[in-house]
Design a protein around this motif. Structure first.
Motif, PDB file in Angstrom:
ATOM      1  N   GLN A 118       0.354   9.374 -11.918  1.00 54.26           N
ATOM      2  CA  GLN A 118      -0.731   9.544 -10.913  1.00 54.26           C
ATOM      3  C   GLN A 118      -2.208   9.943 -11.566  1.00 54.26           C
ATOM      4  O   GLN A 118      -2.654  10.742 -11.548  1.00 54.26           O
TER       5      GLN A 118
ATOM      6  N   SER B 202      -7.331   7.253 -10.141  1.00 56.79           N
ATOM      7  CA  SER B 202      -7.318   8.420  -9.262  1.00 56.79           C
ATOM      8  C   SER B 202      -8.366   9.527  -9.829  1.00 56.79           C
ATOM      9  O   SER B 202      -8.756  10.269  -9.184  1.00 56.79           O
TER      10      SER B 202
ATOM     11  N   ASN C 138      -6.649  13.110  -1.868  1.00 61.35           N
ATOM     12  CA  ASN C 138      -5.415  12.910  -2.305  1.00 61.35           C
ATOM     13  C   ASN C 138      -4.851  11.372  -1.745  1.00 61.35           C
ATOM     14  O   ASN C 138      -3.609  11.236  -1.693  1.00 61.35           O
ATOM     15  N   SER C 139      -5.670  10.549  -1.480  1.00 61.57           N
ATOM     16  CA  SER C 139      -5.457   9.517  -0.584  1.00 61.57           C
ATOM     17  C   SER C 139      -5.311   8.298  -1.613  1.00 61.57           C
ATOM     18  O   SER C 139      -5.332   6.948  -0.975  1.00 61.57           O
ATOM     19  N   THR C 140      -5.217   8.323  -2.619  1.00 67.60           N
ATOM     20  CA  THR C 140      -5.316   7.319  -3.602  1.00 67.60           C
ATOM     21  C   THR C 140      -4.096   6.311  -3.688  1.00 67.60           C
ATOM     22  O   THR C 140      -2.946   7.146  -3.638  1.00 67.60           O
ATOM     23  N   ALA C 141      -4.039   5.200  -3.784  1.00 66.71           N
ATOM     24  CA  ALA C 141      -3.008   4.114  -4.007  1.00 66.71           C
ATOM     25  C   ALA C 141      -3.142   3.676  -5.387  1.00 66.71           C
ATOM     26  O   ALA C 141      -4.354   2.960  -5.654  1.00 66.71           O
TER      27      ALA C 141
ATOM     28  N   GLN D 123       0.780  -1.206   0.123  1.00 63.80           N
ATOM     29  CA  GLN D 123      -0.218  -0.099   0.075  1.00 63.80           C
ATOM     30  C   GLN D 123       1.039   1.224  -0.038  1.00 63.80           C
ATOM     31  O   GLN D 123       0.812   2.136  -0.732  1.00 63.80           O
TER      32      GLN D 123
ATOM     33  N   GLU E  79       0.926   4.189  -2.806  1.00 65.44           N
ATOM     34  CA  GLU E  79       0.512   5.543  -2.301  1.00 65.44           C
ATOM     35  C   GLU E  79       1.620   6.633  -2.912  1.00 65.44           C
ATOM     36  O   GLU E  79       1.393   7.849  -2.815  1.00 65.44           O
ATOM     37  N   SER E  80       2.804   6.164  -3.352  1.00 64.24           N
ATOM     38  CA  SER E  80       4.110   6.968  -3.637  1.00 64.24           C
ATOM     39  C   SER E  80       4.510   6.779  -5.076  1.00 64.24           C
ATOM     40  O   SER E  80       5.493   7.298  -5.384  1.00 64.24           O
TER      41      SER E  80
END
Length: 315
Positions: A240, A244, A250-253, A229, A233-234
């Motif tokens: 991105q 998304s 903005n918490s998309t993974a 995860q 997320e990074s």
């Protein structure tokens, strides 16, 4: 859930001035789901309008009164139909194909559109890492520093050389297929030889994989899930896109994949991940093939991701 009997309220004497009336139903609990998708709910009748019940209406008498609570049957929401309707509004380029699957994490309800298999392209990198972590768990060890370095570049930067190194580390297609059997993927087959990007998969299977990464009922340990995860997320800024587009924070993974087929010049563009909308988490997988450009594929995938989530959020 197991069904429960509706509690019966106190008996009341009818008013001498006017007849006792009962209200429309107020939903108070879901009590069961049949295999056919029917949801049984317990509903409460209140004074003011006639109550509807699937049970036989008890005979009323001045001394007996009428029960204040009754059980009713309501059909479940057909999420597949809602998703199909939403996908009808998505503009699909001529000759292209798209499939989508979505799961609401709070209710575990899911929906799918399309059953075809697609080239996984770089979304298989999540599967490769999951397989590597499962093998490490089985052996009672941690990933090596070198493996962690490869995993970071593979997920965050979509580095192909790193993916190839870990593809070999898991035993290539055989290792991937063995892990997927335990994960519950039934329509995914590892690519031949070095061709991990040509792994065949479906949107439904990718949703199962996402549940292994983000759900508690997983073959992966909590530490392994948290590790994957964190990498998803990074993902670097330029990657991105995709699922998304359906998020409202903005918490998309996520992990995206794109591949130009040398035989046709057409593109495979895929996106999988977790998004949040109105505080609810959704696992989303969108696969596409046959677009004339990567940009066109991204546009298609993002529109399909929004359509998928709308099966749960649209009024």
């Amino acid at each position: 859930m197991e069904s429960t009997r509706a509690r019966r309220g106190r008996r009341r004497r009818p008013s001498r001035r006017r007849p006792l009336l009962y209200t429309a139903l107020a939903l108070v609990a879901v009590t069961g789901v049949t295999a056919g998708g029917t949801v049984y709910v317990k509903a409460r009748a209140r004074t003011g309008a006639a109550a509807v019940s699937s049970a036989a209406t008890p005979s009323a008498s001045p001394s007996a009164g009428v029960s204040e609570e009754a059980s009713v049957t309501r059909p479940a929401v057909d999420r597949n139909a809602l998703l199909s309707e939403a996908m009808d509004a998505v503009s699909v380029p001529s000759g292209a194909e798209v499939s989508a699957a979505v799961l609401a994490m709070d209710s575990a309800e899911s929906a799918g559109y399309g059953t075809a298999a697609f080239d996984a392209a770089s979304i298989v990198k999540v599967d490769i890492l999951a397989a590597l972590l499962l093998q490490a768990q089985d052996a009672g060890r941690q990933l090596t520093a070198t493996q962690k370095a490869y995993a970071t570049k593979m997920i965050e930067n979509s580095d192909n050389d790193s993916a190839t190194q870990l593809w070999h580390a898991i035993g290539r297609a055989d290792g991937l297929d063995a892990a997927n059997e335990r994960f519950g993927l039934t329509a995914t087959s590892g690519g031949d030889g070095e061709l991990w990007g040509l792994t065949q998969t479906t949107a439904k299977d990718q949703l199962v994989l996402l549940q292994q990464v983000f759900g508690d009922a997983s073959q992966l340990s909590a530490a392994s899930r948290s590790y994957v995860q964190g990498l998803m997320e990074s993902v670097e800024t330029g990657q991105q896109w995709g699922v998304s587009a359906a998020a409202d924070d903005n918490s998309t993974a996520l992990k995206n994949g794109w591949l130009a087929r040398s035989t046709t010049g057409l593109w495979d563009v895929n996106s999988i991940g977790k998004v949040t909308v109105d505080g609810t988490g959704y696992l989303v997988a969108v696969l596409s093939k046959g677009t004339g450009s990567r940009a066109s594929g991204i546009t298609l995938v993002e529109a399909a991701a929004k359509a998928a989530v709308s099966a749960f959020t649209a009024a």
